[in-house]
Enzyme design. Structure first.
Site, PDB file in Angstrom:
ATOM      1  N   GLU A   1      64.727  72.482  10.068  1.00  0.00           N
ATOM      2  CA  GLU A   1      65.646  71.175   9.542  1.00  0.00           C
ATOM      3  C   GLU A   1      64.646  69.673   9.604  1.00  0.00           C
ATOM      4  OE1 GLU A   1      69.001  71.172  13.438  1.00  0.00           O
ATOM      5  OE2 GLU A   1      69.970  71.720  11.967  1.00  0.00           O
TER       6      GLU A   1
ATOM      7  N   GLU B   1      72.453  78.234   8.456  1.00  0.00           N
ATOM      8  CA  GLU B   1      72.965  77.639   9.578  1.00  0.00           C
ATOM      9  C   GLU B   1      74.796  76.871   8.912  1.00  0.00           C
ATOM     10  OE1 GLU B   1      71.318  75.479  12.502  1.00  0.00           O
ATOM     11  OE2 GLU B   1      69.259  76.514  12.271  1.00  0.00           O
TER      12      GLU B   1
END
Ligand code: BG6
Length: 472
Positions: free
Chosen positions: A178, A372
């Site tokens: 991320e 995810e």
């Protein structure tokens, strides 16, 4: 030529994902150094307050779910569900405890050898995130983290060691978890710490400088990965839960696009291999100057990320002129009246998942990989299990959306559910925010036996994988 597809490929990578810092524990065992995530106290997860102060706070990552000692039991359960792929990170501090050593820590390397062997024993492909919010804290304190180009050298050394060591065991890689979260959460995502009263200009400059250094480090890792591992594939990873305009006010529509673009900036650079034009206006208007060395742009251009991995949990809406907030799920501002929310207020939006998959495939035309997605909920263990029908529903709806995206023509590598076993929440430091198909007996204050129990969703996901997505 008809390229229409209406089912999952035979080699679709079904599985789950965790991160070392949220699961392993054993925070100082066998030579491990102190990592950044272990310094974040429960409930105060987005602010770095220096090294742990045990008298005042509780640090959940230090023991986490003790995956370090229990991984065999956990991997066996993943295998029972039929996982084809399992994503975890390599804790940098197990290999280089402070980050700037010349020689790696053999015991740290051995741990991941054992873990990967255990996965491969069940034909589960490891997918490694090289850096998942858990850099050595020494690099933050001594060097100022990614603001300093020395970090590129330390990261290269780390990559060199792990690529060589695991070249016969790991084919799938991600450089930074991320990376776009550093835009709003620079402490956690990049180890960049601001002073209390630091100006916007200075904060922005630091964020884009650190990002540039990370782009160079990532591109160098991409290059090195292929020099060392023949059949490797290495990608970037972003947090890409989505945001819609709250209404058709053209200002809201434009601002929403602009918010999204500030996030996609990171994959624009890492996948397309060059800085997009829109960023130069932002830099000019905010007085941002990024120092670059001559060869940087060439490296970024020549060694782009080969696939886009991303997290998707929810969507949010944006109204003209209303500032948005931010947490691990991404941007958020107002509730969308069309959607239900999770126990943690995250809006559940399977259609948004299909929308996002299409958006990303259309934009980049490289394989995309949701690594995810999942539901964090308040589970209750009763008679040795959890009747988590709400999680089954979340998963079912998101998998149906995923299948629709395949029919839409998106090139999707696999699907990794976030937190197939309960772990410490990255956003809040709670154990109570449970995502797992496997319940772990541990509470928010660290009490519990750490015993594992299968939830109802365990059997559901097992059936999905066994039928390669036919029975969703
Ligand atoms: C992502 C992170 O932001 O979201 C994970 O990569 C994190 O580390 C996940 O755990 C879910 O967020 P949270 O705050 O519910 O743990």
């Amino acid at each position: 030529m008809n390229k229409y597809k209406d089912e999952f490929d035979k080699d679709f990578l079904w599985g789950g994902a965790i991160a070392a810092n949220q699961a392993e524990g054993a925070w100082d065992e066998n030579g491990k150094g102190l990592d950044l995530a272990s310094c974040f106290p429960k409930g105060l997860h987005h602010k770095f307050r220096g090294r742990p102060n045990e008298e005042e706070y509780y640090y959940p990552q230090k023991e986490a779910i003790d995956f370090y000692h229990r991984y065999k039991e956990d991997v066996k359960l993943f295998a029972e569900m039929g996982f084809k792929c399992f994503r975890t990170s390599i804790a940098w501090t197990r290999i280089f405890p402070k980050g700037d050593e010349l020689e790696p820590n053999e015991k740290g390397l051995q741990f991941y050898d054992d873990l990967f062997d255990e996965l491969l024993k069940y034909n589960i492909q490891p997918l490694v995130t090289i850096s998942h919010y858990e850099m050595p804290v020494h690099l933050v304190e001594k060097y100022g983290s990614w603001l300093n180009r020395d970090l590129i050298v330390f990261f290269e050394r780390f990559c060199n060691v792990i690529f060589n060591r695991y070249k016969d065991k790991v084919k799938y890689w991600i450089t930074f978890n991320e990376i776009n979260n550093m835009r709003r959460n620079a402490d956690y995502a990049a180890g960049v710490i601001f002073d209390e009263n630091e100006s916007k200009k200075s904060r922005q400059t630091k964020i884009y400088q650190a990002a540039h250094n990370m782009f160079v480090a990532s591109a160098k890792a991409n290059k090195m990965c292929h020099e060392i591992i023949d059949d490797a594939i290495i990608g970037c990873m972003l947090s890409l839960s989505n945001i819609y305009p709250a209404n058709c006010d053209p200002v809201a529509v434009f601002e929403t696009m602009d918010i999204r673009r500030k996030s996609l900036f990171y994959s624009d650079v890492m996948i397309r291999g060059e800085y997009p034009n829109y960023i130069f206006r932002l830099w000019k208007e905010n007085g941002v100057e990024v120092k670059m060395e001559e060869e940087d742009l060439e490296i970024i251009k020549n060694y782009p990320s080969e696939y886009l991995a991303f997290s998707y949990y929810r969507t949010s809406i944006h109204e003209a002129g209303v500032p948005s907030f931010f947490d691990t799920g991404g941007e958020y501002s107002k509730q969308n009246p069309y959607l239900k929310v999770s126990d943690w207020g995250w809006q559940i939006d399977p259609m948004g998942f299909r929308y996002t998959l299409n958006e990303l495939w259309d934009r980049y035309q490289v394989p995309i990989f949701p690594v995810e997605n999942g539901l964090g909920a308040n589970d209750e263990l009763v008679n040795g299990t959890v009747e988590d029908d709400y999680r089954v529903e979340y998963l079912k709806d998101h998998l149906k959306a995923l299948k629709e995206a395949i029919k839409d023509g998106c090139n999707i590598m696999g699907y990794l559910y976030w937190g197939p076993i309960d772990i410490v929440s990255a956003g809040t430091g709670e154990m109570k925010k449970r995502y797992g198909f496997i319940y772990v007996d541990k509470d928010n204050l660290g009490n519990g036996t750490l015993k594992r129990y299968k939830k109802k969703s365990f059997d559901y996901y097992k059936e999905v994988i066994a039928t390669n997505g036919k029975n969703i």
